[in-house]
Design a protein around this motif. Structure first.
Motif, PDB file in Angstrom:
ATOM      1  N   LEU A  31     -17.907   4.764 -27.016  1.00 43.51           N
ATOM      2  CA  LEU A  31     -17.707   5.213 -25.600  1.00 43.51           C
ATOM      3  C   LEU A  31     -16.834   4.708 -24.567  1.00 43.51           C
ATOM      4  CD1 LEU A  31     -21.728   4.080 -24.944  1.00 43.51           C
ATOM      5  CD2 LEU A  31     -20.688   6.394 -25.429  1.00 43.51           C
ATOM      6  N   ALA A  32     -16.119   3.673 -24.961  1.00 44.31           N
ATOM      7  CA  ALA A  32     -15.129   3.263 -24.457  1.00 44.31           C
ATOM      8  C   ALA A  32     -13.561   3.984 -24.880  1.00 44.31           C
ATOM      9  CB  ALA A  32     -14.560   1.908 -24.838  1.00 44.31           C
ATOM     10  N   ALA A  36     -15.474   5.982 -21.196  1.00 41.38           N
ATOM     11  CA  ALA A  36     -16.910   5.814 -20.481  1.00 41.38           C
ATOM     12  C   ALA A  36     -16.907   4.377 -19.797  1.00 41.38           C
ATOM     13  CB  ALA A  36     -17.833   6.062 -21.696  1.00 41.38           C
ATOM     14  N   ASN A  37     -17.790   4.289 -18.772  1.00 40.86           N
ATOM     15  CA  ASN A  37     -17.947   3.106 -18.270  1.00 40.86           C
ATOM     16  C   ASN A  37     -19.638   2.784 -18.201  1.00 40.86           C
ATOM     17  OD1 ASN A  37     -17.276   0.965 -16.482  1.00 40.86           O
ATOM     18  ND2 ASN A  37     -18.438   1.858 -14.675  1.00 40.86           N
ATOM     19  N   MET A  54     -31.992   0.478 -28.308  1.00 41.05           N
ATOM     20  CA  MET A  54     -30.839   0.074 -27.266  1.00 41.05           C
ATOM     21  C   MET A  54     -30.776   1.280 -26.328  1.00 41.05           C
ATOM     22  SD  MET A  54     -26.816  -1.113 -27.715  1.00 41.05           S
ATOM     23  CE  MET A  54     -26.449   0.387 -28.408  1.00 41.05           C
ATOM     24  N   ARG A  55     -30.741   1.118 -25.064  1.00 48.59           N
ATOM     25  CA  ARG A  55     -30.434   1.934 -24.169  1.00 48.59           C
ATOM     26  C   ARG A  55     -29.327   1.799 -23.252  1.00 48.59           C
ATOM     27  NH1 ARG A  55     -31.290   2.608 -18.502  1.00 48.59           N
ATOM     28  NH2 ARG A  55     -31.995   4.825 -17.774  1.00 48.59           N
ATOM     29  N   ILE A  56     -28.501   2.767 -23.036  1.00 49.51           N
ATOM     30  CA  ILE A  56     -27.178   2.707 -22.371  1.00 49.51           C
ATOM     31  C   ILE A  56     -27.173   3.530 -21.456  1.00 49.51           C
ATOM     32  CG2 ILE A  56     -24.748   2.480 -22.559  1.00 49.51           C
ATOM     33  CD1 ILE A  56     -24.881   1.254 -25.277  1.00 49.51           C
ATOM     34  N   ALA A  57     -27.041   3.430 -20.060  1.00 51.47           N
ATOM     35  CA  ALA A  57     -26.345   4.331 -19.168  1.00 51.47           C
ATOM     36  C   ALA A  57     -25.020   4.158 -18.896  1.00 51.47           C
ATOM     37  CB  ALA A  57     -27.266   4.267 -17.743  1.00 51.47           C
ATOM     38  N   PHE A  58     -24.406   5.478 -18.743  1.00 52.58           N
ATOM     39  CA  PHE A  58     -22.818   5.203 -18.464  1.00 52.58           C
ATOM     40  C   PHE A  58     -22.595   6.577 -17.975  1.00 52.58           C
ATOM     41  CE2 PHE A  58     -23.438   7.273 -22.816  1.00 52.58           C
ATOM     42  CZ  PHE A  58     -22.723   8.463 -22.949  1.00 52.58           C
ATOM     43  N   ARG A  71     -20.423  13.799 -31.058  1.00 52.72           N
ATOM     44  CA  ARG A  71     -19.359  13.854 -32.103  1.00 52.72           C
ATOM     45  C   ARG A  71     -18.593  12.461 -32.424  1.00 52.72           C
ATOM     46  NH1 ARG A  71     -17.107  18.494 -30.705  1.00 52.72           N
ATOM     47  NH2 ARG A  71     -15.379  17.398 -29.596  1.00 52.72           N
ATOM     48  N   SER A  72     -18.319  11.989 -31.243  1.00 52.85           N
ATOM     49  CA  SER A  72     -17.940  10.545 -31.428  1.00 52.85           C
ATOM     50  C   SER A  72     -18.577   9.364 -31.718  1.00 52.85           C
ATOM     51  CB  SER A  72     -17.304  10.153 -29.936  1.00 52.85           C
ATOM     52  OG  SER A  72     -18.361   9.709 -29.120  1.00 52.85           O
ATOM     53  N   LEU A  73     -19.986   9.592 -31.690  1.00 52.86           N
ATOM     54  CA  LEU A  73     -21.031   8.714 -32.249  1.00 52.86           C
ATOM     55  C   LEU A  73     -21.449   9.230 -33.630  1.00 52.86           C
ATOM     56  CD1 LEU A  73     -22.991   8.088 -29.022  1.00 52.86           C
ATOM     57  CD2 LEU A  73     -21.311   6.566 -30.179  1.00 52.86           C
TER      58      LEU A  73
END
Length: 289
Positions: A31-32, A36-37, A54-58, A71-73
Motif C-alpha cells: 500500500l505504501a 496510500a495513507n 485485518m481491516r484497513i481503511a486507506f 494487482r499490487s496485493l
C-alpha cells in the motif's frame, strides 16, 4: 492550487488467512508503494483456529483503481492464501429491505439512511403484505408486493433474485420479514442477508419469543441481528442488544420494549456490514466496531 486531500480515493480492505509472521508488513508495504495513507487499521488473531483478520481503511492517489490495488496485493494474497475484500468507501451500497406487517425496524432504517448515519441507497422494499406500501411511497422507494404461500414460494423467490440482479443490490435486510427463506436462497445469498430476530439467540427461537420469555420470567430481553443460513435462526451473529425488564411488566410491555431493541440492533448490524467491519469466522463473526 489543487487540494491534495480531495484528489484521493478512499478504500476499505478486509482480509483473513492463517496467522503467520509478516502479514501486516507485506500488505502495508504494498500500500505504501502505491502512495496510500492508512487512516484506520484493526487486527485480530483467533488463537483457537490460528486465523488472522485485518481491516484497513486507506486513501490513495487518483488513478489508483481497485484493479491497481488488487494487482499490487497479488503477491501477499498468494503467499498467505488470503481471502480479501476491497471496497470503494465512496460508493453507496444498494440495499433491498424486506418486511411483513410490523414496520418499526424498516422505519428506523429509513430514518438512519435519510440522516446519513447509514451510507446506503434503498433499491426496493419487498413485502408479502401491503401494509408498508405507504411508507415506501412516502420515501420514493419502489415497493414490490410478493405474497408468499406454499404454492408460490419458489416463484416469488425467483422474482426476488431477479430484482436483486436488476437493481445490482449488495445486501438484503430482513426487517421483521416473517417468512422462512428456502434453503436454496439462503445458501445462494449467504453473507448477503441480515435478519433481525426478536430474541436474544440462541434462547427463545421460533415464534412468539417474547411470550416465551414472559412465561420464563426473564430479567433481560434482547434482539439478535445475524446472517441468514439454511439453519433457522442459527446464522453467525453480528449484533445483540438487551434491556432489563421486571416482574410487573406485561407481555405487551415486553413487546414494546423489544421493538426498540430490534430496531437498534438491526441498524447497528447493517452499519457494521456496510462499512466492511464484519468478517465471518466459522460459525462466529469478527466485528471491528
Amino acid at each position: 492550487m489543487m487540494n491534495t486531500s480531495s484528489a484521493r480515493v478512499n478504500y476499505v480492505l478486509a482480509l483473513s488467512c492463517q496467522d503467520m509472521p509478516g502479514i501486516v508488513s507485506a500488505v502495508t508495504a504494498e500500500l505504501a508503494a502505491l502512495g496510500a495513507n492508512i487512516s484506520d487499521s484493526n487486527q485480530f488473531w483467533d488463537r483457537y483456529s490460528n486465523s488472522f483478520f485485518m481491516r484497513i481503511a486507506f486513501s490513495a492517489p487518483l488513478g489508483v483503481t481497485e484493479e491497481v490495488v488488487r494487482r499490487s496485493l497479488k503477491s501477499p494474497i498468494e503467499r498467505y492464501s488470503m481471502k480479501l475484500e476491497l471496497n470503494d468507501a465512496a460508493r453507496k451500497p444498494r440495499v433491498i429491505i424486506m418486511v411483513s406487517k410490523f414496520d418499526h425496524a424498516l422505519l428506523h432504517l429509513l430514518y438512519q439512511i435519510r440522516v446519513g448515519w447509514l451510507n446506503a441507497d434503498v433499491a426496493a422494499i419487498v413485502s408479502n403484505h401491503q401494509d408498508c406500501r405507504e411508507a415506501a411511497e412516502r420515501e420514493g422507494i419502489p415497493f414490490h408486493y410478493l405474497p408468499v404461500s406454499k404454492e408460490t414460494k419458489v416463484q416469488q423467490e425467483e422474482k426476488l433474485l431477479k430484482l436483486i440482479s436488476e437493481t445490482q443490490s449488495d445486501l438484503i435486510v430482513l426487517a421483521r420479514y416473517m417468512q422462512v427463506l428456502s434453503t436454496e436462497l439462503s445458501s445462494r445469498l449467504f453473507g448477503k442477508i441480515i435478519n433481525i430476530h426478536h430474541s436474544f439467540l440462541p434462547s427463545f427461537k421460533g415464534a412468539k419469543p417474547y411470550h416465551q420469555a414472559f412465561e420464563r420470567g426473564v430479567k433481560q430481553i434482547g434482539a439478535t441481528a445475524h446472517y441468514v443460513t439454511p439453519d433457522l435462526d442459527e446464522g453467525p451473529i453480528i449484533e445483540q442488544q438487551v434491556e432489563r425488564v421486571h416482574h410487573a411488566m406485561s407481555v405487551e410491555d415486553l413487546v414494546a420494549t423489544g421493538r426498540d431493541i430490534e430496531s437498534r440492533a438491526l441498524a447497528w448490524a447493517v452499519k457494521m456490514h456496510l462499512e466492511t467491519r464484519v468478517m465471518r469466522n466459522g460459525l462466529k463473526t469478527v466485528v471491528f466496531a
